[in-house]
Design a protein around this motif. Structure first.
Motif, PDB file in Angstrom:
ATOM      1  N   ASN A 176      -9.606  -9.276 -43.677  1.00 11.97           N
ATOM      2  CA  ASN A 176      -8.895  -8.764 -44.844  1.00 11.97           C
ATOM      3  C   ASN A 176      -9.761  -7.688 -45.477  1.00 11.97           C
ATOM      4  OD1 ASN A 176      -7.652  -8.268 -47.321  1.00 11.97           O
ATOM      5  ND2 ASN A 176      -6.928 -10.375 -47.511  1.00 11.97           N
ATOM      6  N   PRO A 177      -9.369  -6.425 -45.428  1.00 15.62           N
ATOM      7  CA  PRO A 177     -10.247  -5.343 -45.876  1.00 15.62           C
ATOM      8  C   PRO A 177     -10.532  -5.322 -47.368  1.00 15.62           C
ATOM      9  CG  PRO A 177      -8.041  -4.511 -45.381  1.00 15.62           C
ATOM     10  CD  PRO A 177      -8.060  -5.943 -44.944  1.00 15.62           C
ATOM     11  N   VAL A 178      -9.827  -6.116 -48.155  1.00 11.51           N
ATOM     12  CA  VAL A 178     -10.046  -6.085 -49.608  1.00 11.51           C
ATOM     13  C   VAL A 178     -11.194  -6.984 -50.035  1.00 11.51           C
ATOM     14  CG1 VAL A 178      -7.614  -5.544 -50.010  1.00 11.51           C
ATOM     15  CG2 VAL A 178      -8.365  -7.924 -50.072  1.00 11.51           C
ATOM     16  N   ILE A 179     -11.781  -7.756 -49.097  1.00  9.23           N
ATOM     17  CA  ILE A 179     -12.879  -8.658 -49.449  1.00  9.23           C
ATOM     18  C   ILE A 179     -14.095  -8.349 -48.582  1.00  9.23           C
ATOM     19  CG2 ILE A 179     -11.313 -10.485 -50.196  1.00  9.23           C
ATOM     20  CD1 ILE A 179     -11.980 -11.941 -47.578  1.00  9.23           C
ATOM     21  N   ILE A 180     -15.270  -8.718 -49.100  1.00 12.71           N
ATOM     22  CA  ILE A 180     -16.538  -8.568 -48.383  1.00 12.71           C
ATOM     23  C   ILE A 180     -17.267  -9.906 -48.457  1.00 12.71           C
ATOM     24  CG2 ILE A 180     -18.776  -7.415 -48.335  1.00 12.71           C
ATOM     25  CD1 ILE A 180     -17.482  -4.980 -49.557  1.00 12.71           C
ATOM     26  N   ARG A 181     -17.698 -10.413 -47.315  1.00 11.58           N
ATOM     27  CA  ARG A 181     -18.383 -11.712 -47.287  1.00 11.58           C
ATOM     28  C   ARG A 181     -19.897 -11.576 -47.098  1.00 11.58           C
ATOM     29  NH1 ARG A 181     -14.764 -15.809 -47.168  1.00 11.58           N
ATOM     30  NH2 ARG A 181     -12.670 -15.373 -46.377  1.00 11.58           N
ATOM     31  N   THR A 182     -20.359 -10.464 -46.549  1.00  7.65           N
ATOM     32  CA  THR A 182     -21.784 -10.289 -46.265  1.00  7.65           C
ATOM     33  C   THR A 182     -22.217  -8.874 -46.615  1.00  7.65           C
ATOM     34  OG1 THR A 182     -21.549 -11.823 -44.401  1.00  7.65           O
ATOM     35  CG2 THR A 182     -23.596 -10.573 -44.534  1.00  7.65           C
ATOM     36  N   ASN A 183     -23.395  -8.756 -47.202  1.00 13.83           N
ATOM     37  CA  ASN A 183     -23.943  -7.453 -47.535  1.00 13.83           C
ATOM     38  C   ASN A 183     -24.764  -6.904 -46.375  1.00 13.83           C
ATOM     39  OD1 ASN A 183     -22.972  -7.170 -50.204  1.00 13.83           O
ATOM     40  ND2 ASN A 183     -24.591  -8.522 -50.960  1.00 13.83           N
ATOM     41  N   PRO A 184     -24.832  -5.580 -46.234  1.00 13.60           N
ATOM     42  CA  PRO A 184     -25.739  -4.997 -45.239  1.00 13.60           C
ATOM     43  C   PRO A 184     -27.192  -5.323 -45.583  1.00 13.60           C
ATOM     44  CG  PRO A 184     -24.129  -3.387 -46.033  1.00 13.60           C
ATOM     45  CD  PRO A 184     -24.038  -4.569 -46.945  1.00 13.60           C
ATOM     46  N   ALA A 185     -28.066  -5.197 -44.593  1.00 13.21           N
ATOM     47  CA  ALA A 185     -29.488  -5.474 -44.802  1.00 13.21           C
ATOM     48  C   ALA A 185     -30.313  -4.543 -43.932  1.00 13.21           C
ATOM     49  CB  ALA A 185     -29.811  -6.928 -44.473  1.00 13.21           C
ATOM     50  N   VAL A 186     -31.522  -4.237 -44.408  1.00 11.23           N
ATOM     51  CA  VAL A 186     -32.475  -3.415 -43.672  1.00 11.23           C
ATOM     52  C   VAL A 186     -33.807  -4.142 -43.644  1.00 11.23           C
ATOM     53  CG1 VAL A 186     -33.746  -1.248 -43.625  1.00 11.23           C
ATOM     54  CG2 VAL A 186     -31.347  -1.243 -44.268  1.00 11.23           C
ATOM     55  N   ILE A 187     -34.393  -4.299 -42.464  1.00 16.32           N
ATOM     56  CA  ILE A 187     -35.670  -4.989 -42.305  1.00 16.32           C
ATOM     57  C   ILE A 187     -36.680  -4.003 -41.744  1.00 16.32           C
ATOM     58  CG2 ILE A 187     -36.877  -6.922 -41.232  1.00 16.32           C
ATOM     59  CD1 ILE A 187     -33.777  -7.945 -40.825  1.00 16.32           C
ATOM     60  N   PRO A 188     -37.696  -3.616 -42.498  1.00 16.18           N
ATOM     61  CA  PRO A 188     -38.684  -2.655 -41.997  1.00 16.18           C
ATOM     62  C   PRO A 188     -39.595  -3.274 -40.943  1.00 16.18           C
ATOM     63  CG  PRO A 188     -39.304  -3.433 -44.169  1.00 16.18           C
ATOM     64  CD  PRO A 188     -37.953  -4.029 -43.886  1.00 16.18           C
ATOM     65  N   ILE A 189     -39.938  -2.481 -39.934  1.00 13.04           N
ATOM     66  CA  ILE A 189     -40.805  -2.907 -38.842  1.00 13.04           C
ATOM     67  C   ILE A 189     -41.979  -1.944 -38.747  1.00 13.04           C
ATOM     68  CG2 ILE A 189     -40.954  -3.399 -36.368  1.00 13.04           C
ATOM     69  CD1 ILE A 189     -39.030  -5.255 -37.769  1.00 13.04           C
ATOM     70  N   GLU A 190     -43.183  -2.480 -38.573  1.00 15.09           N
ATOM     71  CA  GLU A 190     -44.372  -1.643 -38.421  1.00 15.09           C
ATOM     72  C   GLU A 190     -45.203  -2.124 -37.244  1.00 15.09           C
ATOM     73  OE1 GLU A 190     -46.759  -1.462 -41.882  1.00 15.09           O
ATOM     74  OE2 GLU A 190     -45.188  -0.637 -43.177  1.00 15.09           O
ATOM     75  N   CYS A 191     -45.778  -1.184 -36.513  1.00 13.09           N
ATOM     76  CA  CYS A 191     -46.777  -1.468 -35.486  1.00 13.09           C
ATOM     77  C   CYS A 191     -48.002  -0.604 -35.763  1.00 13.09           C
ATOM     78  CB  CYS A 191     -46.235  -1.181 -34.087  1.00 13.09           C
ATOM     79  SG  CYS A 191     -45.160  -2.484 -33.422  1.00 13.09           S
ATOM     80  N   HIS A 192     -49.175  -1.234 -35.849  1.00 12.41           N
ATOM     81  CA  HIS A 192     -50.414  -0.542 -36.170  1.00 12.41           C
ATOM     82  C   HIS A 192     -51.314  -0.523 -34.927  1.00 12.41           C
ATOM     83  CE1 HIS A 192     -50.203  -0.798 -40.797  1.00 12.41           C
ATOM     84  NE2 HIS A 192     -49.019  -1.120 -40.307  1.00 12.41           N
ATOM     85  N   TYR A 193     -51.805   0.666 -34.582  1.00 10.76           N
ATOM     86  CA  TYR A 193     -52.692   0.826 -33.441  1.00 10.76           C
ATOM     87  C   TYR A 193     -53.962   1.547 -33.893  1.00 10.76           C
ATOM     88  CZ  TYR A 193     -48.596  -0.269 -30.600  1.00 10.76           C
ATOM     89  OH  TYR A 193     -47.495  -0.895 -30.045  1.00 10.76           O
ATOM     90  N   PRO A 194     -55.137   1.017 -33.564  1.00 11.03           N
ATOM     91  CA  PRO A 194     -56.383   1.691 -33.962  1.00 11.03           C
ATOM     92  C   PRO A 194     -56.538   3.016 -33.221  1.00 11.03           C
ATOM     93  CG  PRO A 194     -56.854  -0.151 -32.504  1.00 11.03           C
ATOM     94  CD  PRO A 194     -55.389  -0.234 -32.832  1.00 11.03           C
ATOM     95  N   ARG A 195     -56.959   4.058 -33.945  1.00  5.72           N
ATOM     96  CA  ARG A 195     -57.125   5.387 -33.333  1.00  5.72           C
ATOM     97  C   ARG A 195     -58.408   5.498 -32.539  1.00  5.72           C
ATOM     98  NH1 ARG A 195     -56.896  10.323 -37.104  1.00  5.72           N
ATOM     99  NH2 ARG A 195     -57.174  11.307 -35.068  1.00  5.72           N
ATOM    100  N   ARG A 196     -59.435   4.779 -32.911  1.00  4.49           N
ATOM    101  CA  ARG A 196     -60.755   4.967 -32.327  1.00  4.49           C
ATOM    102  C   ARG A 196     -61.149   3.816 -31.410  1.00  4.49           C
ATOM    103  NH1 ARG A 196     -62.617   9.269 -35.133  1.00  4.49           N
ATOM    104  NH2 ARG A 196     -61.712   9.624 -37.195  1.00  4.49           N
TER     105      ARG A 196
END
Length: 444
Positions: free
Chosen positions: A146-166
């Protein structure tokens, strides 16, 4: 006998009041939700299973990240919100490029994404000690029947990967080999440009999450000048967009016209360059937090074009850092005369056609610094995604270690006020009870 009985009753009342204080304090500290998290992989400090360079998010969080040598692997549990309701795997994507999942595990109700470190629109940040790859998991729920209702909100989950340069990230042994002198010289001359999101006092970096409208983004631009003659750094332009592609739509110009901070020209902003510079190869500026209208993800990427000139070269209309001073109704440079900022108002700061042919680095003395100058003196650098809190009452501020710190809503604030009033009343009662206990003890 009566004195001892009174003392006993008063002591019993003190115990009851103490238990009531503990109960009220427990209710006041109870957090009824924990809807947010962050996932960070640090290949130099963590291992998981047989993977030598990966980190898993805490078991209470439904996202796990493995930072491998050339790719990252993200596993998402379909019970994303911990409610027992499984989300649709097709509603999950990786990165601004919205890459689809690589595999599904029906037995464990998990969705797995595997992508190269530079794929799916990930952004890399270069720091003196590390390479940080940033991306995100997008949850965009399909419309309800039913397009007039919303049951769930969008979500964004940040992801990080850290690598040593030296250090050597690979598990393979390092095999030193002789390299030609011209190759070593080329590497020595290379400049490294970077953008960093800083704390309020500019002393440390801060997470990319937890911002609200009305906050300030403190951005520091830098260039590594290990073996070069002294350099002065400029931010030629900055554009905000919903992806790392600054040309995508919608987009918004923050800095334009070769160093004019045009966002500060708007009436309701305080955006400006910070003066004085801490060093010639560092430039700081602050902008008021904003978001794009209609964007349900509440995030922005900022792409800046950074460039350098010799430190002994004075600023000019093509190499400058100008802010708009609302009190004086004029443009003011970080250094140099105000004449270099005059073109910010007209929007025409281009060089004449003849002068445009000359490379600014040709003013440098010595053949060594003119080599490949066009490749060295400028770079496009992306910072993001910067995540905004859509509803401060429903989302927690994300810390880099994966723990969530809740941000109270209006309702929570009212509860806290009520708890504070109750605690005050209890405190008065405890004081009266203590006086009664003292007087009764004296009488006994």
């Amino acid at each position: 006998m009566l004195g001892e009985l009174a003392v006993g009753r008063m002591r019993g009342g003190c115990v009851v009041l103490g238990l009531l204080c503990c109960l009220v304090a427990g209710v006041g500290s109870y957090t009824p939700w924990d809807l947010s998290w962050t996932a960070r992989g640090d290949p130099s400090a963590w291992s998981w299973g047989t993977e030598a360079h990966s980190r898993a998010v805490a078991g209470s969080h439904p996202v796990a990240v493995q930072c491998q040598e050339a790719q990252l692997v993200v596993t998402v549990h379909r019970d994303l919100f911990g409610t027992g309701r499984l989300i649709n795997a097709a509603d999950l994507t990786l990165g601004p490029a919205a890459c689809k999942h690589s595999s599904l595990n029906a037995a464990h109700n998990t969705v797995t994404f595997a992508a190269g470190l530079h794929e799916c629109g990930s952004v890399v940040q270069v720091t003196p000690d590390a390479l940080i790859y940033r991306t995100l998991i997008n949850y965009d729920p399909s419309p309800a029947s039913n397009p007039v209702i919303i049951r769930t909100n969008p979500a964004v989950i940040p992801i990080e990967c850290h690598y040593p340069r030296r250090e050597n990230v690979s598990s393979n042994a390092i095999r030193p080999t002789w390299s030609p002198f011209n190759s070593a010289l080329s590497a020595e001359e290379r400049l490294v440009f970077s953008l960093r999101l800083m704390s309020d006092d500019w002393s440390t970096e801060r997470p990319f999450t937890g911002f609200q409208l009305g906050d300030i983004l403190n951005i520091q631009a830098e260039v590594s000048t290990e073996s070069h003659v002294p350099l002065r750094l400029f931010v030629d332009s900055c554009v905000a967009a919903l992806s790392p592609d600054g040309d995508s739509s919608p987009h918004y110009a923050i800095i334009d016209f070769n160093g004019c901070l045009v966002d500060g020209r708007v009436d309701d902003t305080s955006s400006a360059f910070i003066t004085p510079r801490p060093r010639e190869d560092v430039l700081r500026f602050r902008i008021d937090v904003f978001r794009f209208a209609g964007d349900t993800r509440n995030l922005i990427y900022i792409t800046c074009h950074l460039k350098v000139t010799p430190a002994d070269q004075g600023p000019d209309p093509q190499n400058k850092a100008c802010s708009f001073n609302k009190a004086r109704n004029t443009w003011v440079p970080v250094e140099g005369s105000r004449d270099v900022c005059s073109c910010c108002e007209t929007g025409n700061c281009e060089l004449p056609a003849l002068s445009r042919r000359l490379n600014p680095m040709e003013r440098w003395h010595g053949r060594r610094f003119r080599r490949d100058a066009g490749k060295e003196v400028a770079a496009d650098v992306v910072i993001g995604p910067v995540l905004l809190l859509a509803d401060p009452g429903a989302v927690g501020q994300l810390q880099e270690d994966g723990e969530a710190v809740t941000v109270p809503s209006v309702e929570t604030g009212l509860v806290c006020v009520a708890v504070a009033v109750a605690l005050a009343a209890v405190g008065v009662a405890v004081g009266i009870a203590r006086k009664g206990c003292t007087r009764t003890s004296a009488a006994a």
